[in-house]
Design a protein around this motif. Structure first.
Motif, short mmCIF file in Angstrom:
data_model
loop_
_atom_site.label_atom_id
_atom_site.label_comp_id
_atom_site.label_asym_id
_atom_site.label_seq_id
_atom_site.Cartn_x
_atom_site.Cartn_y
_atom_site.Cartn_z
N ASP A 85 -3.96 -5.70 8.71
CA ASP A 85 -4.30 -7.01 9.31
C ASP A 85 -3.21 -8.06 9.10
O ASP A 85 -3.38 -9.22 9.47
CB ASP A 85 -5.61 -7.55 8.71
N HIS A 86 -2.09 -7.66 8.49
CA HIS A 86 -1.05 -8.66 8.16
C HIS A 86 -0.45 -9.24 9.43
O HIS A 86 -0.14 -8.52 10.39
CB HIS A 86 0.04 -7.99 7.32
N GLU A 87 -0.29 -10.56 9.39
CA GLU A 87 0.20 -11.30 10.57
C GLU A 87 1.51 -10.73 11.14
O GLU A 87 1.61 -10.48 12.33
CB GLU A 87 0.44 -12.74 10.11
N ARG A 88 2.48 -10.53 10.27
CA ARG A 88 3.80 -10.08 10.77
C ARG A 88 4.01 -8.58 10.63
O ARG A 88 4.74 -7.97 11.39
CB ARG A 88 4.93 -10.80 10.01
N GLU A 89 3.37 -7.98 9.63
CA GLU A 89 3.66 -6.58 9.30
C GLU A 89 2.58 -5.60 9.78
O GLU A 89 2.68 -4.41 9.52
CB GLU A 89 3.81 -6.43 7.78
N GLY A 90 1.52 -6.13 10.42
CA GLY A 90 0.38 -5.29 10.79
C GLY A 90 0.79 -4.10 11.64
O GLY A 90 0.40 -2.96 11.38
N GLU A 91 1.60 -4.38 12.68
CA GLU A 91 1.97 -3.30 13.60
C GLU A 91 2.81 -2.23 12.88
O GLU A 91 2.56 -1.04 13.04
CB GLU A 91 2.78 -3.90 14.74
N ALA A 92 3.77 -2.67 12.09
CA ALA A 92 4.60 -1.72 11.34
C ALA A 92 3.73 -0.93 10.37
O ALA A 92 3.93 0.28 10.18
CB ALA A 92 5.69 -2.48 10.58
#
Ligand code: G1P
Length: 309
Positions: free
Chosen positions: A285-292
């Motif tokens: 769910d991390h804003e910047r790292e979610g996709e990675a």
């Protein structure tokens, strides 16, 4: 000019939940050896120590002062919430302003935290009692840092909204599988009004056969200061410890006491699987790292499936 509060202003002020107790003296035996020299509250949940999420939850809910009930070998918690001059100077020199801003945003203002020592591991009730002088004669919140709660609005915000409506004492509850009721404080519900539950009682870690329900106490509390007197005389209960649940069960006889079935998801970071679940959920769910994070986990699971064929 000296500010004088009118009676109704001072009543409102006295009834606000301004302070929160975070008991952080526990030894973290369920996640050894990770916690041999690192406090369990400082274990990272993706990119922050677990305790940071709980402190953020408290401040977001409007708490102004946090009382940590701490113990030996926990000084990295105080350090984490302090300035780190050398680190900040080095980040500034390297023009890493985004990281600096993030550190700044999550550092509490000076004077908004107190630290008291529990001295002996006598249980959660004793830990909360150790905060009595700093809390004084006003309602307060307790947040157990083992438990992270993902919720919007946050669990404590939902509780404070319920408290502003009803007053009294409020605990957050959630259903757990019936075969796990012996791991928690369990409430005996009496009646329900939406998410608010009136209770007939509560019991700490009942046996599976004797549990009055499967609604467990989540680790978020709003309590009136009268709990401290009860804790002073509270005999040892489950596990030979002074239990907060036992003192609350007594307070319930003389004061309004509600359970709130909050909306959200909790993670018991005091257990290895709970810790893993929290780490992965917050990474996803991390804003910047979610996709990675999603890509990394997918790859790992694929590789794992391929190697176990
Ligand atoms: C404590 C409380 C218990 C509550 C639980 C939530 O138990 O005593 O009532 O349900 O936290 O995690 P502990 O897990 O510290 O034994």
């Amino acid at each position: 000019m000296k500010a004088v509060l009118t009676q109704s202003q001072s009543e409102i002020f006295m009834n606000c939940v301004r302070k929160a107790v975070l008991p952080v003296a526990g030894l973290g035996t369920r996640v050894l050896p990770a916690t041999k020299s690192v406090p369990k509250e400082m274990l990272p949940i993706f990119d922050r120590p677990a305790i940071q999420y709980v402190v953020n939850e408290a401040f977001e809910a409007g708490i102004e002062h946090i009382v940590f009930v701490t113990g030996r070998n926990k000084s990295s918690i105080d350090d984490h919430f302090d300035r780190a001059y050398e680190l900040e100077a080095s980040l500034r020199e390297k023009k890493k302003y985004d990281i600096l801003d993030q550190l700044e945003a999550e550092r509490p203002i000076a004077g908004s935290m107190s630290f008291v020592r529990q001295q002996s591991p006598l249980g959660l009730g004793h830990a909360v009692w150790c905060a009595r002088d700093v809390i004084g004669d006003e309602p307060f919140a307790v947040l157990l840092p083992d438990v992270l709660v993902k919720a919007t609005p946050s669990c404590l915000t939902q509780m404070i909204a319920a408290y502003n409506d009803r007053g009294g004492n409020i605990i957050a509850v959630e259903p757990v599988p019936h075969d796990q009721v012996n791991m928690y404080g369990i409430i005996e519900p009496k009646s329900r009004d939406g998410a608010i539950i009136e209770m007939a009682g509560m019991v700490e870690k009942p046996s599976i056969d004797d549990a009055p329900s499967n609604l467990s106490i989540t680790g978020r509390y709003i309590l009136q200061p009268e709990i401290f007197n009860l804790l002073s005389n509270q005999p040892r209960g489950s596990g030979g410890e002074i239990q907060l649940t036992d003192a609350m069960a007594t307070l319930m006889k003389t004061q309004d006491f509600f359970a709130l079935e909050y909306e959200g998801e909790s993670f018991d970071c005091g257990s290895k699987q709970g810790y893993l679940r929290a780490f992965v959920r917050f990474a996803l769910d991390h804003e910047r790292e979610g996709e990675a994070s999603r890509a990394t986990l997918r790859r790992l699971l694929d590789e794992n499936a391929a190697s176990s064929v």
